[in-house]
Design a protein around this motif. Sequence first.
Motif, short mmCIF file in Angstrom:
data_model
loop_
_atom_site.label_atom_id
_atom_site.label_comp_id
_atom_site.label_asym_id
_atom_site.label_seq_id
_atom_site.Cartn_x
_atom_site.Cartn_y
_atom_site.Cartn_z
N SER A 42 52.28 49.21 20.13
CA SER A 42 50.82 49.32 20.18
C SER A 42 50.31 48.76 21.50
O SER A 42 50.99 47.98 22.17
N GLY A 43 49.09 49.14 21.85
CA GLY A 43 48.49 48.69 23.10
C GLY A 43 49.25 49.23 24.29
O GLY A 43 49.60 50.40 24.33
N ASP A 44 49.56 48.36 25.24
CA ASP A 44 50.29 48.77 26.43
C ASP A 44 51.75 48.39 26.29
O ASP A 44 52.36 47.85 27.20
N GLY A 45 52.32 48.67 25.13
CA GLY A 45 53.71 48.31 24.85
C GLY A 45 54.73 49.17 25.55
O GLY A 45 55.92 48.89 25.51
#
Length: 141
Positions: free
Chosen positions: A43-46
């Motif tokens: 999730s996010g900028d993973g």
Amino acid sequence: MSLKKINTVLAVAFVLFIVWFGSEFVLRPETVAPGFGLPSWPSGDGGGFLIVKGTRDLVMALVLGVLLVAGHRRALGWAMLVEALAAYGDMANVLAHHGSVAAALGVHGLTATLMVTNGLLLLRETRKATTAPPAPAARPA
């Protein structure tokens, strides 16, 4: 076919496979990540973590490739054994995060086991060369 040729073919195959796989994680992580076996995309900028995995794989391939090209076959065997731990770690990671059992065992576990086999074969191949008795010294006339 000699053991040395078999070991060389297997080592080259591992180097090329790891370079390909690592490059895919660096260049196109979104396409290769689902095949890794984890149940969800970070999730996010993973996505950066996937590039870290790709970079790790590329460096591991370079280590094996350098040892192979330099002719350090015994060191190549040991490096192959040590690097198999990364694949076993990937397998454990997928299993611990409730990912695909098929990918964990069929991709990571199989790769690691084949690397261990190749590493042990390389050590067996080079064992005779390192344990050969020294030649008798020439006697002065």
